[in-house]
Motif scaffolding. Structure first.
Motif, PDB file in Angstrom:
ATOM      1  N   UNK A  33       0.776  -1.304   0.086  1.00 29.85           N
ATOM      2  CA  UNK A  33       0.024   0.077  -0.087  1.00 29.85           C
ATOM      3  C   UNK A  33       0.826   1.053   0.075  1.00 29.85           C
ATOM      4  N   UNK A  34       0.338   2.123  -0.804  1.00 34.82           N
ATOM      5  CA  UNK A  34       1.480   3.429  -1.232  1.00 34.82           C
ATOM      6  C   UNK A  34       0.386   4.531  -0.673  1.00 34.82           C
ATOM      7  N   UNK A  35       1.442   5.776   0.066  1.00 25.76           N
ATOM      8  CA  UNK A  35       0.209   6.766   0.202  1.00 25.76           C
ATOM      9  C   UNK A  35       1.180   7.632  -0.432  1.00 25.76           C
ATOM     10  N   UNK A  36       0.392   8.703  -0.610  1.00 26.43           N
ATOM     11  CA  UNK A  36       1.275  10.144  -1.663  1.00 26.43           C
ATOM     12  C   UNK A  36       0.692  11.163  -1.021  1.00 26.43           C
ATOM     13  N   UNK A  37       0.056  11.044   0.672  1.00 27.30           N
ATOM     14  CA  UNK A  37       0.006  12.097   1.000  1.00 27.30           C
ATOM     15  C   UNK A  37      -1.582  12.851   0.668  1.00 27.30           C
ATOM     16  N   UNK A  38      -2.428  12.153  -0.516  1.00 25.39           N
ATOM     17  CA  UNK A  38      -3.235  12.667  -1.022  1.00 25.39           C
ATOM     18  C   UNK A  38      -4.058  11.791  -1.122  1.00 25.39           C
ATOM     19  N   UNK A  39      -3.978  10.427  -1.574  1.00 19.21           N
ATOM     20  CA  UNK A  39      -4.249   9.029  -1.921  1.00 19.21           C
ATOM     21  C   UNK A  39      -3.435   8.164  -1.348  1.00 19.21           C
ATOM     22  N   UNK A  40      -4.448   6.371  -1.760  1.00 23.03           N
ATOM     23  CA  UNK A  40      -3.664   5.705  -1.431  1.00 23.03           C
ATOM     24  C   UNK A  40      -3.694   5.203  -2.269  1.00 23.03           C
ATOM     25  N   UNK A  41      -2.590   3.490  -2.988  1.00 24.58           N
ATOM     26  CA  UNK A  41      -3.003   3.304  -3.879  1.00 24.58           C
ATOM     27  C   UNK A  41      -2.264   1.782  -3.425  1.00 24.58           C
ATOM     28  N   UNK A  42      -3.059   0.326  -3.801  1.00 29.12           N
ATOM     29  CA  UNK A  42      -2.430  -0.167  -4.531  1.00 29.12           C
ATOM     30  C   UNK A  42      -1.465  -1.515  -5.546  1.00 29.12           C
ATOM     31  N   UNK A  43      -0.518  -2.009  -4.563  1.00 26.98           N
ATOM     32  CA  UNK A  43       0.175  -1.863  -5.938  1.00 26.98           C
ATOM     33  C   UNK A  43       0.464  -3.427  -5.578  1.00 26.98           C
ATOM     34  N   UNK A  44      -0.278  -4.207  -7.214  1.00 32.00           N
ATOM     35  CA  UNK A  44      -0.656  -5.333  -7.169  1.00 32.00           C
ATOM     36  C   UNK A  44       0.082  -6.201  -8.000  1.00 32.00           C
ATOM     37  N   UNK A  45       0.170  -7.332  -8.652  1.00 30.53           N
ATOM     38  CA  UNK A  45      -0.208  -7.267  -9.702  1.00 30.53           C
ATOM     39  C   UNK A  45      -1.263  -7.977 -10.621  1.00 30.53           C
ATOM     40  N   UNK A  46      -1.838  -7.832 -11.790  1.00 32.48           N
ATOM     41  CA  UNK A  46      -2.713  -8.178 -11.910  1.00 32.48           C
ATOM     42  C   UNK A  46      -3.121  -9.457 -13.133  1.00 32.48           C
ATOM     43  N   UNK A  47      -3.568 -10.894 -12.602  1.00 38.48           N
ATOM     44  CA  UNK A  47      -3.282 -11.507 -12.913  1.00 38.48           C
ATOM     45  C   UNK A  47      -3.719 -11.759 -14.171  1.00 38.48           C
ATOM     46  N   UNK A  48      -5.198 -11.087 -14.485  1.00 39.00           N
ATOM     47  CA  UNK A  48      -5.862 -11.317 -16.196  1.00 39.00           C
ATOM     48  C   UNK A  48      -4.812 -10.300 -17.173  1.00 39.00           C
ATOM     49  N   UNK A  49      -3.909  -9.144 -16.573  1.00 37.65           N
ATOM     50  CA  UNK A  49      -3.045  -8.489 -17.370  1.00 37.65           C
ATOM     51  C   UNK A  49      -1.357  -8.955 -17.124  1.00 37.65           C
ATOM     52  N   UNK A  50      -1.778  -9.643 -16.375  1.00 32.60           N
ATOM     53  CA  UNK A  50       0.106 -10.231 -16.317  1.00 32.60           C
ATOM     54  C   UNK A  50       0.818  -9.372 -16.353  1.00 32.60           C
ATOM     55  N   UNK A  51       0.485  -8.654 -15.289  1.00 37.88           N
ATOM     56  CA  UNK A  51       1.291  -7.336 -15.155  1.00 37.88           C
ATOM     57  C   UNK A  51       1.337  -6.834 -14.023  1.00 37.88           C
ATOM     58  N   UNK A  52       1.980  -5.667 -13.481  1.00 38.58           N
ATOM     59  CA  UNK A  52       2.795  -4.841 -12.636  1.00 38.58           C
ATOM     60  C   UNK A  52       1.099  -3.629 -12.655  1.00 38.58           C
ATOM     61  N   UNK A  53      -0.013  -3.619 -11.507  1.00 38.85           N
ATOM     62  CA  UNK A  53      -0.480  -2.090 -12.090  1.00 38.85           C
ATOM     63  C   UNK A  53      -0.824  -1.667 -10.652  1.00 38.85           C
ATOM     64  N   UNK A  54      -0.907  -0.482 -10.617  1.00 43.55           N
ATOM     65  CA  UNK A  54      -1.662   0.308  -8.781  1.00 43.55           C
ATOM     66  C   UNK A  54      -2.717   1.245  -9.235  1.00 43.55           C
ATOM     67  N   UNK A  55      -3.212   0.830  -7.876  1.00 38.60           N
ATOM     68  CA  UNK A  55      -5.133   1.334  -8.121  1.00 38.60           C
ATOM     69  C   UNK A  55      -5.375   1.699  -7.173  1.00 38.60           C
ATOM     70  N   UNK A  56      -5.776   3.165  -7.747  1.00 37.57           N
ATOM     71  CA  UNK A  56      -5.997   4.069  -6.470  1.00 37.57           C
ATOM     72  C   UNK A  56      -7.794   2.951  -4.869  1.00 37.57           C
ATOM     73  N   UNK A  57      -7.150   3.387  -4.248  1.00 34.09           N
ATOM     74  CA  UNK A  57      -7.995   2.698  -3.322  1.00 34.09           C
ATOM     75  C   UNK A  57      -9.425   3.387  -2.171  1.00 34.09           C
ATOM     76  N   UNK A  58      -9.791   4.615  -3.296  1.00 33.58           N
ATOM     77  CA  UNK A  58     -10.714   5.369  -3.342  1.00 33.58           C
ATOM     78  C   UNK A  58     -11.336   4.562  -4.369  1.00 33.58           C
ATOM     79  N   UNK A  59     -11.420   4.467  -5.456  1.00 35.98           N
ATOM     80  CA  UNK A  59     -12.092   3.978  -6.463  1.00 35.98           C
ATOM     81  C   UNK A  59     -12.345   2.288  -6.716  1.00 35.98           C
ATOM     82  N   UNK A  60     -12.099   1.970  -5.523  1.00 34.85           N
ATOM     83  CA  UNK A  60     -12.500  -0.223  -4.837  1.00 34.85           C
ATOM     84  C   UNK A  60     -13.585  -0.087  -4.853  1.00 34.85           C
ATOM     85  N   UNK A  61     -14.749  -0.153  -5.450  1.00 34.75           N
ATOM     86  CA  UNK A  61     -16.149  -0.431  -5.115  1.00 34.75           C
ATOM     87  C   UNK A  61     -17.021  -1.147  -4.615  1.00 34.75           C
ATOM     88  N   UNK A  62     -16.154  -2.297  -4.573  1.00 32.67           N
ATOM     89  CA  UNK A  62     -16.518  -3.645  -3.840  1.00 32.67           C
ATOM     90  C   UNK A  62     -15.251  -4.113  -3.137  1.00 32.67           C
TER      91      UNK A  62
END
Length: 323
Positions: free
Chosen positions: A171-200
């Motif tokens: 989990x990465x905090x930039x001072x304004x937002x939280x991001x999840x750094x993860x490996x996306x299994x469907x895209x077979x690559x690293x991705x960053x996700x804005x935590x406030x956009x996780x809707x489920x």
């Protein structure tokens, strides 16, 4: 070899830092035999710590959820106060300690009995923070993501009307937002996700073996990912100062710095507003030159003229000039 009391504290710290521990690995870390580990686990249980064990030749240990808060740590009121304070700090109340607070919160909530979890939730729902504009993140979501990162447990969650399957790492905090750094299994690559956009809410998946991190390192990868978003404007700035001097005044999420020569460096940034880019680079107090885009050069000239005019006394305002 550690003395018994010091070894028990070390064992407890190890159990809190990871979900599952093989007995042999704990013994190696502590410099004792597996038989001594079993005795130390029994001592922790006698003190009220809910240590669970798995049977078999590859059996291990984990710190579970207890029926009561372990003694000699915090009473109920203190535990509630600490949990509420950590939740507030984890969501940005105190700058600079968000990630540390989240790690501490994940450890604390792991052993909180259900009655105290309800008290923490009730108190949290009654608090109205007066914060500035910007996205907010549910502390329960942050805690769940942190626990998945620590347990090396895959998760599924809803993200911008899509279901994403990932292996969460940081989990990465930039001072304004939280991001999840993860490996996306469907895209077979690293991705960053804005935590406030996780809707489920995240759903647990299978455990995973950690992958090698990106070659440039997590810090650089996340910084590049956040500054390469499809902004309306992309700027290249030449700062007339060494990279180290400029880096002291530059957030890693605001743009990317590269060395140019011994006395200067390049800054690549994006934004949806030319004013925002112009003010960000100008307020550093370092001489700079705009290399791109041309419209930023024109915008800074107009801004400089407007600021100069504002500082000149008794100059009539030309209402037809909009700079």
């Amino acid at each position: 070899m550690l003395e018994t009391s010091a070894r028990l504290l070390r064992l407890l710290s190890l159990l809190q830092s990871r979900r599952d521990w093989p007995g042999a690995e704990l013994a190696e870390r502590l410099g004792v035999t597996t038989r001594t580990v079993r005795r130390d686990v029994d001592r922790l249980r006698d003190l009220g710590y809910p240590v669970e064990s798995a049977t078999g030749t590859t059996g291990g240990y984990r710190l579970g959820v207890g029926a009561a808060l372990p003694p000699l740590l915090l009473d109920d009121d203190e535990a509630v106060a600490v949990a509420v304070g950590l939740r507030a700090a984890a969501t940005g109340t105190v700058a600079g300690i968000e990630e540390t607070s989240l790690r501490a919160l994940a450890k604390l909530e792991q052993v909180l009995p259900s009655r105290l979890r309800h008290r923490v939730g009730a108190m949290q729902s009654a608090i109205l923070p007066l914060t500035g504009p910007g996205p907010t993140v549910d502390p329960d979501l942050l805690t769940a993501l942190a626990a998945a990162c620590r347990a090396r447990e895959g998760i599924r969650f809803g993200y911008q009307q899509q279901t994403r399957r990932v292996e969460p790492y940081r989990l990465v905090h930039t001072g304004r937002r939280w991001y999840l750094f993860a490996f996306d299994l469907d895209r077979d690559d690293w991705r960053t996700f804005r935590v406030d956009r996780i809707d489920r809410a995240p759903q647990p998946g299978p455990r995973f073996t950690p992958r090698p991190e990106p070659a440039e390192g997590v810090h650089t990868y996340v910084s590049n990912a956040l500054t390469a978003a499809p902004y309306r404007y992309r700027a290249t700035i030449l700062f007339h100062a060494p990279l180290d001097a400029v880096a002291e005044h530059t957030s890693p999420t605001a743009g990317r710095l590269e060395p140019h020569d011994a006395g200067s460096c390049l800054f690549y940034a994006g934004g949806d507003s030319l004013d925002r880019i112009a003010l960000y680079v100008a307020l550093k107090g370092i001489d700079f030159q705009v290399l791109d885009p041309p419209e930023l050069k024109d915008h800074i000239r107009a801004l400089a003229h407007r600021l100069t005019r504002a500082s000149t006394e008794d100059q009539p305002l030309d209402v037809d000039e909009h700079g």
